[in-house]
Write a protein that holds these residues in place. Structure first.
Motif, PDB file in Angstrom:
ATOM      1  N   VAL A  74       0.873  -1.175   0.000  1.00 12.55           N
ATOM      2  CA  VAL A  74       0.000   0.000   0.000  1.00 12.55           C
ATOM      3  C   VAL A  74       0.909   1.224   0.000  1.00 12.55           C
ATOM      4  CG1 VAL A  74      -1.742   1.310   1.259  1.00 12.55           C
ATOM      5  CG2 VAL A  74      -1.829  -1.196   1.258  1.00 12.55           C
ATOM      6  N   ASP A  75       0.821   2.006  -1.053  1.00 16.92           N
ATOM      7  CA  ASP A  75       1.722   3.158  -1.223  1.00 16.92           C
ATOM      8  C   ASP A  75       3.178   2.719  -1.161  1.00 16.92           C
ATOM      9  OD1 ASP A  75      -0.455   4.906  -1.422  1.00 16.92           O
ATOM     10  OD2 ASP A  75      -0.539   5.171   0.769  1.00 16.92           O
ATOM     11  N   GLY A  76       3.437   1.547  -1.736  1.00 13.95           N
ATOM     12  CA  GLY A  76       4.801   1.052  -1.791  1.00 13.95           C
ATOM     13  C   GLY A  76       5.307   0.400  -0.517  1.00 13.95           C
ATOM     14  N   ARG A  77       4.466   0.316   0.488  1.00 13.83           N
ATOM     15  CA  ARG A  77       4.885  -0.258   1.767  1.00 13.83           C
ATOM     16  C   ARG A  77       4.115  -1.542   2.039  1.00 13.83           C
ATOM     17  NH1 ARG A  77       4.699   4.561   6.095  1.00 13.83           N
ATOM     18  NH2 ARG A  77       5.874   3.000   7.293  1.00 13.83           N
ATOM     19  N   PRO A  78       4.750  -2.513   2.728  1.00 11.22           N
ATOM     20  CA  PRO A  78       4.046  -3.763   3.054  1.00 11.22           C
ATOM     21  C   PRO A  78       2.919  -3.519   4.034  1.00 11.22           C
ATOM     22  CG  PRO A  78       6.180  -3.686   4.153  1.00 11.22           C
ATOM     23  CD  PRO A  78       6.142  -2.524   3.223  1.00 11.22           C
ATOM     24  N   LEU A  79       2.005  -4.457   4.115  1.00 11.88           N
ATOM     25  CA  LEU A  79       0.880  -4.344   5.041  1.00 11.88           C
ATOM     26  C   LEU A  79       1.380  -4.339   6.483  1.00 11.88           C
ATOM     27  CD1 LEU A  79      -1.606  -6.848   3.331  1.00 11.88           C
ATOM     28  CD2 LEU A  79      -1.490  -4.357   3.065  1.00 11.88           C
ATOM     29  N   SER A  80       0.569  -3.810   7.366  1.00 14.48           N
ATOM     30  CA  SER A  80       0.990  -3.631   8.763  1.00 14.48           C
ATOM     31  C   SER A  80       1.330  -4.946   9.454  1.00 14.48           C
ATOM     32  CB  SER A  80      -0.117  -2.917   9.550  1.00 14.48           C
ATOM     33  OG  SER A  80      -1.325  -3.681   9.537  1.00 14.48           O
ATOM     34  N   PHE A  81       0.743  -6.046   8.985  1.00 14.36           N
ATOM     35  CA  PHE A  81       1.003  -7.352   9.610  1.00 14.36           C
ATOM     36  C   PHE A  81       1.984  -8.196   8.792  1.00 14.36           C
ATOM     37  CE2 PHE A  81      -3.207  -7.259   7.532  1.00 14.36           C
ATOM     38  CZ  PHE A  81      -2.968  -8.091   6.454  1.00 14.36           C
ATOM     39  N   HIS A  82       2.734  -7.541   7.902  1.00 16.51           N
ATOM     40  CA  HIS A  82       3.708  -8.247   7.072  1.00 16.51           C
ATOM     41  C   HIS A  82       4.730  -8.999   7.944  1.00 16.51           C
ATOM     42  CE1 HIS A  82       6.091  -8.950   3.431  1.00 16.51           C
ATOM     43  NE2 HIS A  82       7.161  -8.645   4.134  1.00 16.51           N
ATOM     44  N   ARG A  83       5.158  -8.376   9.015  1.00 14.62           N
ATOM     45  CA  ARG A  83       6.144  -9.009   9.902  1.00 14.62           C
ATOM     46  C   ARG A  83       5.589 -10.288  10.523  1.00 14.62           C
ATOM     47  NH1 ARG A  83       7.472  -7.707  15.488  1.00 14.62           N
ATOM     48  NH2 ARG A  83       5.984  -6.006  15.347  1.00 14.62           N
ATOM     49  N   LEU A  84       4.306 -10.282  10.866  1.00 13.79           N
ATOM     50  CA  LEU A  84       3.659 -11.469  11.429  1.00 13.79           C
ATOM     51  C   LEU A  84       3.700 -12.628  10.437  1.00 13.79           C
ATOM     52  CD1 LEU A  84       1.866 -12.893  13.569  1.00 13.79           C
ATOM     53  CD2 LEU A  84      -0.119 -11.843  12.451  1.00 13.79           C
ATOM     54  N   ILE A  85       3.421 -12.338   9.183  1.00 19.19           N
ATOM     55  CA  ILE A  85       3.418 -13.385   8.156  1.00 19.19           C
ATOM     56  C   ILE A  85       4.830 -13.927   7.946  1.00 19.19           C
ATOM     57  CG2 ILE A  85       2.947 -13.902   5.729  1.00 19.19           C
ATOM     58  CD1 ILE A  85       0.748 -11.764   5.816  1.00 19.19           C
ATOM     59  N   ARG A  86       5.816 -13.042   7.891  1.00 18.85           N
ATOM     60  CA  ARG A  86       7.197 -13.496   7.706  1.00 18.85           C
ATOM     61  C   ARG A  86       7.650 -14.338   8.902  1.00 18.85           C
ATOM     62  NH1 ARG A  86      10.204 -10.613   3.801  1.00 18.85           N
ATOM     63  NH2 ARG A  86      11.863 -12.106   4.299  1.00 18.85           N
ATOM     64  N   SER A  87       7.194 -13.970  10.085  1.00 18.58           N
ATOM     65  CA  SER A  87       7.515 -14.768  11.272  1.00 18.58           C
ATOM     66  C   SER A  87       6.912 -16.164  11.162  1.00 18.58           C
ATOM     67  CB  SER A  87       6.991 -14.070  12.528  1.00 18.58           C
ATOM     68  OG  SER A  87       7.200 -14.860  13.674  1.00 18.58           O
ATOM     69  N   TYR A  88       5.687 -16.236  10.669  1.00 19.33           N
ATOM     70  CA  TYR A  88       5.015 -17.532  10.470  1.00 19.33           C
ATOM     71  C   TYR A  88       5.815 -18.416   9.516  1.00 19.33           C
ATOM     72  CZ  TYR A  88       1.762 -20.776   8.186  1.00 19.33           C
ATOM     73  OH  TYR A  88       1.192 -21.888   7.636  1.00 19.33           O
ATOM     74  N   PHE A  89       6.247 -17.844   8.386  1.00 18.51           N
ATOM     75  CA  PHE A  89       7.013 -18.632   7.423  1.00 18.51           C
ATOM     76  C   PHE A  89       8.400 -18.983   7.973  1.00 18.51           C
ATOM     77  CE2 PHE A  89       3.991 -16.944   4.160  1.00 18.51           C
ATOM     78  CZ  PHE A  89       3.538 -18.187   3.726  1.00 18.51           C
ATOM     79  N   GLY A  90       8.940 -18.121   8.804  1.00 19.66           N
ATOM     80  CA  GLY A  90      10.204 -18.435   9.443  1.00 19.66           C
ATOM     81  C   GLY A  90      10.086 -19.633  10.358  1.00 19.66           C
ATOM     82  N   GLN A  91       9.004 -19.681  11.121  1.00 16.93           N
ATOM     83  CA  GLN A  91       8.770 -20.817  12.022  1.00 16.93           C
ATOM     84  C   GLN A  91       8.552 -22.111  11.229  1.00 16.93           C
ATOM     85  OE1 GLN A  91       5.572 -19.725  14.673  1.00 16.93           O
ATOM     86  NE2 GLN A  91       6.569 -17.824  15.244  1.00 16.93           N
ATOM     87  N   LYS A  92       7.845 -22.000  10.108  1.00 19.70           N
ATOM     88  CA  LYS A  92       7.643 -23.183   9.261  1.00 19.70           C
ATOM     89  C   LYS A  92       8.971 -23.693   8.711  1.00 19.70           C
ATOM     90  CE  LYS A  92       4.446 -24.334   6.670  1.00 19.70           C
ATOM     91  NZ  LYS A  92       3.466 -24.612   5.605  1.00 19.70           N
ATOM     92  N   ALA A  93       9.823 -22.772   8.312  1.00 21.15           N
ATOM     93  CA  ALA A  93      11.122 -23.162   7.768  1.00 21.15           C
ATOM     94  C   ALA A  93      11.981 -23.834   8.837  1.00 21.15           C
ATOM     95  CB  ALA A  93      11.838 -21.933   7.202  1.00 21.15           C
ATOM     96  N   ILE A  94      11.906 -23.335  10.062  1.00 23.26           N
ATOM     97  CA  ILE A  94      12.654 -23.955  11.164  1.00 23.26           C
ATOM     98  C   ILE A  94      12.150 -25.375  11.394  1.00 23.26           C
ATOM     99  CG2 ILE A  94      13.050 -23.887  13.663  1.00 23.26           C
ATOM    100  CD1 ILE A  94      13.061 -20.826  13.446  1.00 23.26           C
ATOM    101  N   ALA A  95      10.828 -25.540  11.407  1.00 23.53           N
ATOM    102  CA  ALA A  95      10.249 -26.868  11.616  1.00 23.53           C
ATOM    103  C   ALA A  95      10.670 -27.840  10.517  1.00 23.53           C
ATOM    104  CB  ALA A  95       8.726 -26.770  11.678  1.00 23.53           C
ATOM    105  N   ALA A  96      10.840 -27.311   9.306  1.00 24.65           N
ATOM    106  CA  ALA A  96      11.240 -28.138   8.166  1.00 24.65           C
ATOM    107  C   ALA A  96      12.764 -28.254   8.060  1.00 24.65           C
ATOM    108  CB  ALA A  96      10.684 -27.555   6.875  1.00 24.65           C
ATOM    109  N   GLN A  97      13.476 -27.593   8.981  1.00 22.42           N
ATOM    110  CA  GLN A  97      14.941 -27.559   8.971  1.00 22.42           C
ATOM    111  C   GLN A  97      15.484 -26.989   7.662  1.00 22.42           C
ATOM    112  OE1 GLN A  97      16.698 -31.272  10.251  1.00 22.42           O
ATOM    113  NE2 GLN A  97      15.507 -31.332  12.133  1.00 22.42           N
ATOM    114  N   ASP A  98      14.743 -26.066   7.092  1.00 25.63           N
ATOM    115  CA  ASP A  98      15.196 -25.340   5.909  1.00 25.63           C
ATOM    116  C   ASP A  98      15.860 -24.067   6.422  1.00 25.63           C
ATOM    117  OD1 ASP A  98      15.604 -23.950   3.574  1.00 25.63           O
ATOM    118  OD2 ASP A  98      13.605 -24.319   2.750  1.00 25.63           O
ATOM    119  N   TRP A  99      17.129 -24.199   6.821  1.00 22.38           N
ATOM    120  CA  TRP A  99      17.788 -23.135   7.576  1.00 22.38           C
ATOM    121  C   TRP A  99      17.983 -21.867   6.760  1.00 22.38           C
ATOM    122  CZ3 TRP A  99      16.540 -24.928  11.809  1.00 22.38           C
ATOM    123  CH2 TRP A  99      16.773 -26.244  12.204  1.00 22.38           C
TER     124      TRP A  99
END
Length: 219
Positions: A57-82
């Motif tokens: 929005v106006d070139g900036r990520p959504l306000s909860f973008h960090r939450l989503i990236r954290s979710y995918f980070g946790q998934k990657a850790i669980a999958a050992q995709d370091w």
């Protein structure tokens, strides 16, 4: 089905909270997928999260973008995709204000992954940063002890003694929780030829860490 999804998307788009509603819908699919073990639902949730993560929005990520990236980070850790985990957690750590209570936890998680991918100095810098800047936080004592652990793996015996004793001095109540550091100090003294000091720490470890595997070696 797809038509229901399109109808929902049309209704959501008419609301000023359309992005937030889509996020809630994605989490609903996630929970349903986890409870029902339906892979298709979990895949649907991930597709929605990725779509939201790509939105600007106006070139900036959504306000909860960090939450989503954290979710995918946790998934990657669980999958050992370091490497994928590093990609997400580096973003999250940089995007999180230092005043956020979760900030030290993100940094500690990132340091652990650096260890796993063979980047011990980057990990040590984070551990040290936490001990120096968040001394009263729960992660600080863990970080202090992990510095000694890291050096023990590298067989840097002089620094194991230095950092291990520093950990015991700063956080003595944590000694029983992380008693392997006591063993590592004893082992370091042994290889440094300081046998009396080695015996002292081996005996201490045997007293407080008798349930651990290394206790037999200390005896």
């Amino acid at each position: 089905n797809d038509q229901d999804d399109r109808n929902r998307a049309a209704r959501f788009s008419q609301s000023k909270y359309s992005d937030e509603l889509r996020l809630l819908e994605a989490f609903a699919y996630k929970r349903l997928g986890e409870s029902s073990k339906e892979v298709a639902l979990q895949k649907k949730a991930d597709e929605m999260f990725k779509e939201l993560a790509s939105m600007r929005v106006d070139g900036r990520p959504l306000s909860f973008h960090r939450l989503i990236r954290s979710y995918f980070g946790q998934k990657a850790i669980a999958a050992q995709d370091w490497l994928d985990a590093i990609n997400h957690l580096e973003y999250v750590a940089e995007a999180t204000p230092k005043s956020d209570p979760d900030y030290p936890f993100f940094r500690l998680a990132l340091a652990d992954i650096y260890v796993k991918v063979g980047q011990p100095r980057r990990a040590e810098r984070i551990f040290r940063y936490l001990t120096e800047n968040f001394a009263s936080h729960a992660t600080a004592k863990e970080a202090q002890y992990r510095i000694a652990d890291l050096l023990a793996v590298e067989r840097n015996y002089g620094r194991v003694v230095e950092e291990g004793r520093k950990a015991l001095s700063r956080y003595p109540k944590y000694e029983r929780t992380r008693s392997e550091v006591v063993f590592n100090i004893g082992e370091a003294y042994f290889w440094l030829g300081e046998y009396q000091n080695a015996e002292k720490f081996f005996q201490r470890f045997a007293e407080i860490g008798s349930a651990q595997t290394n206790a037999a070696l200390a005896w």
